[in-house]
Enzyme design. Structure first.
Site, PDB file in Angstrom:
ATOM      1  N   GLY A 201       0.836  -1.204   0.000  1.00  0.00           N
ATOM      2  CA  GLY A 201       0.000   0.000   0.000  1.00  0.00           C
ATOM      3  C   GLY A 201       0.865   1.246   0.000  1.00  0.00           C
ATOM      4  N   GLU A 231      10.270   2.139  -0.052  1.00  0.00           N
ATOM      5  CA  GLU A 231       9.789   2.785  -1.287  1.00  0.00           C
ATOM      6  C   GLU A 231       9.972   4.299  -1.189  1.00  0.00           C
ATOM      7  OE1 GLU A 231       6.097   0.711  -3.157  1.00  0.00           O
ATOM      8  OE2 GLU A 231       6.065   0.266  -1.024  1.00  0.00           O
TER       9      GLU A 231
END
Ligand SMILES: [Zn+2]
Length: 363
Positions: A201, A231
């Site tokens: 997510g 990320e």
């Protein structure tokens, strides 16, 4: 089937990559493992268009320029983020979940993927009588429709060319209780094709500590874990994720020096998604991708697509990028694939079958 637009796009990318006309069919024919693919990110453009004009879709989506957004192949980061909720809104009922699962598998089969770990967040939707469990059943119905082997220790069946496992994703927007339910569901369905749990997510959303109790329970139960990691820059979170010692990590793009050294020391295999990382701007360019440093350090890595539908890529194309940008030979790509069998969440019997497939190809 792959759309004409997507074929043209892939061909033009191959040309840009200067992959020889001889090499693309060889890369395509090579047996491959896909360990990081999100179901909703695999949806075909043609299916999205089909669903977008279908009954009731007007209630779900209201973008006037939807068709051009869906048809676009080289979507920008902003366009990808605009498309995510559209895909989510269009894939709500059991029949659609079964359809997109079957189609995703058919597309990976065409790419000669012999083992696939598909991941998805089980969803509840009272409007469609959907519970997390019935959602997973709808995915299994897609496995059945595609004719793949997905149950633990299942024997190889005639005409079944691919082994598939399901990973249940915890979405960072969920709360601790929902995460716990997902781990419990993975445990309950471990013999039916669920092989592990993933945390994914929007990395800017949610506090990682919310999910620690559920992820710790997964570890205690022996449910294999993979985590989307690094990320965005978040050294504390990366350190804590490494300390949990998951079986695999996804991406690990934004690491400081200390965390990078800790990753190398950990030996935890990394799922590499080249196109995705550049497209989502986690990595500034393909040439700057950390894949090269990990590969040269002999750190365990596996090439994956992340969202082949969303980013208009395929595993063959990711292999072509690795060959062109990082100079890997076909043999090196094949050996990398064979090594990745050991990083899968499959049972030993399936791993043995996969080793046989790669040994045949190596000969
Ligand atoms: Zn991912």
């Amino acid at each position: 089937m792959m759309t004409k637009e997507k074929k043209n796009w892939i061909n033009s990318l191959a040309a840009q990559l200067q992959v020889s006309a001889m090499q693309m069919p060889l890369l395509k024919a090579m047996p491959k493992l896909e360990l990081h693919a999100h179901l909703n990110g695999c949806v075909r453009t043609s299916t999205l268009l089909d669903l977008a004009v279908g009954e009731n879709s007007k209630e779900k989506i209201s973008n006037t320029d939807l068709e051009s957004l869906i048809r676009k192949e080289d979507r920008s980061l902003t366009e990808c983020f605009r498309l995510f909720p559209v895909i989510h809104a269009l894939t709500t009922d059991h029949a659609v979940v079964t359809r997109i699962t079957r189609e995703a598998i058919e597309d990976f089969l065409l790419d000669n993927v012999v083992y696939l770990e598909l991941r998805t967040t089980p969803k509840c939707n009272d409007l469609y009588g959907m519970s997390k469990r019935s959602y997973v059943e709808a995915v299994f119905a897609g496995f059945e429709a595609a004719g793949v082997m997905y149950k633990t220790d299942c024997d190889v069946q005639d005409g079944h060319r691919m082994h598939v496992r399901l990973l249940l994703s915890i979405d960072r927007r969920e709360n601790a209780e929902a995460a716990m339910n997902t781990v419990q569901l993975a445990w309950d369905m471990r013999d039916r094709g669920v092989a592990g749990v993933d945390l994914s997510g929007d990395p800017a959303i949610g506090n990682w500590e919310t999910f620690l109790p559920a992820l710790t329970l997964a570890k205690e139960l022996g449910v294999p874990l993979t985590l989307h990691c690094g990320e965005v820059s978040n050294p504390k979170e990366v350190r804590e994720m490494l300390a949990l010692q998951p079986r695999r990590l996804g991406h690990v793009c934004c690491l400081e020096e200390a965390e990078w050294r800790a990753l190398l020391d950990s030996g935890i295999p990394v799922e590499i998604c080249l196109t995705s990382n550049v497209r989502t701007e986690s990595v500034s360019s393909m040439r700057d991708h950390h894949f090269a440093a990990l590969y040269n350090a002999k750190h365990p890595v596996v090439l994956c697509t992340d969202d082949p539908g969303l980013f208009s890529t395929s595993l063959t194309l990711e292999f072509a990028i690795a060959a062109t940008c990082f100079g890997l030979t076909n043999l090196e790509l094949l050996i990398m694939g064979k090594s990745a069998i050991n990083y899968t969440f499959a049972d030993d019997k399936t791993k043995l079958i996969l080793h046989g497939i790669f040994d045949d190809a190596l000969q």
